[in-house]
Each structure stands twice: as structure tokens, then as C-alpha cells.
Design a protein around this motif. Structure first.
Motif, PDB file in Angstrom:
ATOM      1  N   LYS A 198     -23.706   9.028 -35.228  1.00  0.00           N
ATOM      2  CA  LYS A 198     -24.279   8.986 -33.876  1.00  0.00           C
ATOM      3  C   LYS A 198     -25.291  10.106 -33.740  1.00  0.00           C
ATOM      4  O   LYS A 198     -25.212  11.127 -34.409  1.00  0.00           O
ATOM      5  N   GLN A 199     -26.241   9.920 -32.831  1.00  0.00           N
ATOM      6  CA  GLN A 199     -27.299  10.895 -32.600  1.00  0.00           C
ATOM      7  C   GLN A 199     -26.766  12.104 -31.817  1.00  0.00           C
ATOM      8  O   GLN A 199     -26.036  11.944 -30.846  1.00  0.00           O
ATOM      9  N   VAL A 200     -27.141  13.297 -32.261  1.00  0.00           N
ATOM     10  CA  VAL A 200     -26.843  14.524 -31.531  1.00  0.00           C
ATOM     11  C   VAL A 200     -28.164  15.221 -31.219  1.00  0.00           C
ATOM     12  O   VAL A 200     -29.150  15.038 -31.932  1.00  0.00           O
ATOM     13  N   ASN A 201     -28.157  16.011 -30.181  1.00  0.00           N
ATOM     14  CA  ASN A 201     -29.343  16.773 -29.815  1.00  0.00           C
ATOM     15  C   ASN A 201     -29.552  17.875 -30.846  1.00  0.00           C
ATOM     16  O   ASN A 201     -28.613  18.594 -31.185  1.00  0.00           O
ATOM     17  N   ALA A 202     -30.762  18.029 -31.335  1.00  0.00           N
ATOM     18  CA  ALA A 202     -31.058  19.060 -32.339  1.00  0.00           C
ATOM     19  C   ALA A 202     -30.764  20.457 -31.812  1.00  0.00           C
ATOM     20  O   ALA A 202     -30.437  21.360 -32.577  1.00  0.00           O
ATOM     21  N   LYS A 203     -30.844  20.633 -30.497  1.00  0.00           N
ATOM     22  CA  LYS A 203     -30.575  21.935 -29.880  1.00  0.00           C
ATOM     23  C   LYS A 203     -29.125  22.063 -29.437  1.00  0.00           C
ATOM     24  O   LYS A 203     -28.756  23.010 -28.763  1.00  0.00           O
ATOM     25  N   GLY A 204     -28.296  21.097 -29.821  1.00  0.00           N
ATOM     26  CA  GLY A 204     -26.891  21.111 -29.445  1.00  0.00           C
ATOM     27  C   GLY A 204     -26.056  21.971 -30.382  1.00  0.00           C
ATOM     28  O   GLY A 204     -26.574  22.597 -31.315  1.00  0.00           O
ATOM     29  N   TRP A 205     -24.753  21.970 -30.133  1.00  0.00           N
ATOM     30  CA  TRP A 205     -23.825  22.751 -30.955  1.00  0.00           C
ATOM     31  C   TRP A 205     -22.417  22.204 -30.769  1.00  0.00           C
ATOM     32  O   TRP A 205     -22.057  21.713 -29.705  1.00  0.00           O
ATOM     33  N   CYS A 206     -21.594  22.309 -31.826  1.00  0.00           N
ATOM     34  CA  CYS A 206     -20.161  22.034 -31.711  1.00  0.00           C
ATOM     35  C   CYS A 206     -19.431  22.974 -32.662  1.00  0.00           C
ATOM     36  O   CYS A 206     -20.050  23.618 -33.516  1.00  0.00           O
ATOM     37  N   ALA A 244     -16.566  32.344 -24.529  1.00  0.00           N
ATOM     38  CA  ALA A 244     -15.179  32.785 -24.450  1.00  0.00           C
ATOM     39  C   ALA A 244     -14.259  31.746 -25.096  1.00  0.00           C
ATOM     40  O   ALA A 244     -13.306  32.092 -25.790  1.00  0.00           O
ATOM     41  N   LYS A 245     -14.575  30.488 -24.900  1.00  0.00           N
ATOM     42  CA  LYS A 245     -13.765  29.405 -25.452  1.00  0.00           C
ATOM     43  C   LYS A 245     -14.086  29.165 -26.934  1.00  0.00           C
ATOM     44  O   LYS A 245     -13.220  28.766 -27.701  1.00  0.00           O
ATOM     45  N   TYR A 246     -15.341  29.414 -27.319  1.00  0.00           N
ATOM     46  CA  TYR A 246     -15.784  29.198 -28.703  1.00  0.00           C
ATOM     47  C   TYR A 246     -16.420  30.474 -29.248  1.00  0.00           C
ATOM     48  O   TYR A 246     -17.636  30.587 -29.364  1.00  0.00           O
ATOM     49  N   PRO A 247     -15.605  31.470 -29.587  1.00  0.00           N
ATOM     50  CA  PRO A 247     -16.137  32.753 -30.058  1.00  0.00           C
ATOM     51  C   PRO A 247     -16.883  32.649 -31.394  1.00  0.00           C
ATOM     52  O   PRO A 247     -17.635  33.550 -31.749  1.00  0.00           O
ATOM     53  N   LYS A 248     -16.709  31.549 -32.112  1.00  0.00           N
ATOM     54  CA  LYS A 248     -17.420  31.337 -33.375  1.00  0.00           C
ATOM     55  C   LYS A 248     -18.932  31.170 -33.146  1.00  0.00           C
ATOM     56  O   LYS A 248     -19.733  31.465 -34.024  1.00  0.00           O
ATOM     57  N   TYR A 249     -19.302  30.702 -31.950  1.00  0.00           N
ATOM     58  CA  TYR A 249     -20.721  30.460 -31.660  1.00  0.00           C
ATOM     59  C   TYR A 249     -21.517  31.755 -31.723  1.00  0.00           C
ATOM     60  O   TYR A 249     -21.089  32.784 -31.209  1.00  0.00           O
ATOM     61  N   GLN A 250     -22.692  31.675 -32.352  1.00  0.00           N
ATOM     62  CA  GLN A 250     -23.628  32.803 -32.382  1.00  0.00           C
ATOM     63  C   GLN A 250     -25.011  32.285 -32.022  1.00  0.00           C
ATOM     64  O   GLN A 250     -25.362  31.154 -32.376  1.00  0.00           O
ATOM     65  N   ALA A 251     -25.782  33.114 -31.355  1.00  0.00           N
ATOM     66  CA  ALA A 251     -27.147  32.738 -30.982  1.00  0.00           C
ATOM     67  C   ALA A 251     -27.910  32.302 -32.228  1.00  0.00           C
ATOM     68  O   ALA A 251     -27.751  32.876 -33.302  1.00  0.00           O
ATOM     69  N   GLY A 252     -28.706  31.263 -32.086  1.00  0.00           N
ATOM     70  CA  GLY A 252     -29.491  30.740 -33.204  1.00  0.00           C
ATOM     71  C   GLY A 252     -28.844  29.561 -33.902  1.00  0.00           C
ATOM     72  O   GLY A 252     -29.495  28.857 -34.659  1.00  0.00           O
ATOM     73  N   GLN A 253     -27.545  29.366 -33.660  1.00  0.00           N
ATOM     74  CA  GLN A 253     -26.875  28.214 -34.249  1.00  0.00           C
ATOM     75  C   GLN A 253     -27.239  26.974 -33.440  1.00  0.00           C
ATOM     76  O   GLN A 253     -27.342  27.040 -32.224  1.00  0.00           O
ATOM     77  N   TYR A 293     -19.863  23.411 -36.524  1.00  0.00           N
ATOM     78  CA  TYR A 293     -21.130  23.951 -37.037  1.00  0.00           C
ATOM     79  C   TYR A 293     -20.919  24.701 -38.354  1.00  0.00           C
ATOM     80  O   TYR A 293     -20.037  25.556 -38.474  1.00  0.00           O
ATOM     81  N   THR A 294     -21.754  24.348 -39.339  1.00  0.00           N
ATOM     82  CA  THR A 294     -21.778  25.026 -40.626  1.00  0.00           C
ATOM     83  C   THR A 294     -23.237  25.152 -41.044  1.00  0.00           C
ATOM     84  O   THR A 294     -23.911  24.126 -41.184  1.00  0.00           O
ATOM     85  N   ARG A 295     -23.706  26.364 -41.202  1.00  0.00           N
ATOM     86  CA  ARG A 295     -25.125  26.580 -41.508  1.00  0.00           C
ATOM     87  C   ARG A 295     -25.511  25.881 -42.808  1.00  0.00           C
ATOM     88  O   ARG A 295     -24.761  25.881 -43.765  1.00  0.00           O
ATOM     89  N   THR A 310     -27.336  26.970 -25.954  1.00  0.00           N
ATOM     90  CA  THR A 310     -27.373  28.201 -25.154  1.00  0.00           C
ATOM     91  C   THR A 310     -26.351  28.173 -24.024  1.00  0.00           C
ATOM     92  O   THR A 310     -26.088  29.203 -23.413  1.00  0.00           O
ATOM     93  N   LYS A 311     -25.766  27.010 -23.754  1.00  0.00           N
ATOM     94  CA  LYS A 311     -24.793  26.882 -22.670  1.00  0.00           C
ATOM     95  C   LYS A 311     -23.356  26.776 -23.180  1.00  0.00           C
ATOM     96  O   LYS A 311     -22.452  26.429 -22.436  1.00  0.00           O
ATOM     97  N   VAL A 312     -23.135  27.083 -24.460  1.00  0.00           N
ATOM     98  CA  VAL A 312     -21.782  27.041 -25.038  1.00  0.00           C
ATOM     99  C   VAL A 312     -20.932  28.127 -24.379  1.00  0.00           C
ATOM    100  O   VAL A 312     -21.385  29.253 -24.178  1.00  0.00           O
ATOM    101  N   ASP A 313     -19.706  27.781 -24.040  1.00  0.00           N
ATOM    102  CA  ASP A 313     -18.763  28.740 -23.464  1.00  0.00           C
ATOM    103  C   ASP A 313     -18.306  29.682 -24.588  1.00  0.00           C
ATOM    104  O   ASP A 313     -17.455  29.335 -25.407  1.00  0.00           O
TER     105      ASP A 313
END
Length: 103
Positions: A88-96, A54-63, A99-101, A49-52
Motif C-alpha cells: 500500500k502507498q505511504v506518504n514519503a514524509k510519513g513515519w512508523c 513520548a509514545k515513540y522514543p525511537k523516532y528521531q528528526a530526519g527519519q 522505520y529502518t534506515r 514531524t507530528k510523531v508523538d
């Protein structure tokens, strides 16, 4: 009596060894850090929910990592290994940005 005492000692030693090994495996689980070069290059954020946006326009809510095909944890895990970050471990609520659904 000697054989039952011997069996008990062997079972206890085996149990203690397996317990020590399982704790060691949990301790070895390394989380992706903010300073990780791959994480920085892909814009990894532990809170999607804190993804920028503007910098990452690919991000959509729910990802989030938990519904990404590269996430190797279970759907209800708080964190899990990611193929992108070498397990390595990533947070389940994280994003990069990798991301591929999940299919």
C-alpha cells in the motif's frame, strides 16, 4: 490504402488499451488509512514531524518513509509502496515504528 488504414486502427486500439491499463494501475494504488490495523499498531503518521515522541522514543528528526528500507518508491516520490503495509502507498514524509534506515 486498406493496409495503412488497418495498421492505423490496430495501432490506435493498442494505444487506447495500454492507456486504459495504465490508468487502472494508478487507480488501484491504495494508500494506508488511519484505520488500518497495522498502521495503528505501528504508530504510522503521514507527517513524521507530528510523531508523538513520548509514545515513540525511537523516532528521531530526519527519519521518514522516503529514507526507510521498506519504502519502495523513488527518493523524490511524494508517496510510494511500503513492504510493511503489503505494498500500500505511504506518504514519503510519513513515519512508523518499523522505520529502518536504508543502507
Amino acid at each position: 490504402m486498406k493496409s495503412s488504414r488497418r495498421s492505423f486502427i490496430l495501432m490506435t486500439a493498442g494505444f487506447a488499451s495500454s492507456l486504459a491499463l495504465s490508468r487502472g494501475a494508478l487507480a488501484d494504488a491504495v494508500s494506508v488509512s488511519d484505520s488500518d490495523a497495522t498502521a495503528q499498531a505501528l504508530g504510522y503518521n503521514t507527517d513524521a514531524t507530528k510523531v508523538d515522541k513520548a509514545k515513540y522514543p525511537k523516532y528521531q528528526a530526519g527519519q521518514g518513509c522516503s529514507n526507510c528500507q521498506f519504502f519502495q518508491g523513488k527518493a523524490d516520490d511524494a508517496a510510494g509502496p511500503c513492504q510493511i503495509y503489503g505494498g500500500k502507498q505511504v506518504n514519503a514524509k510519513g513515519w512508523c515504528s518499523a522505520y529502518t534506515r536504508k543502507a
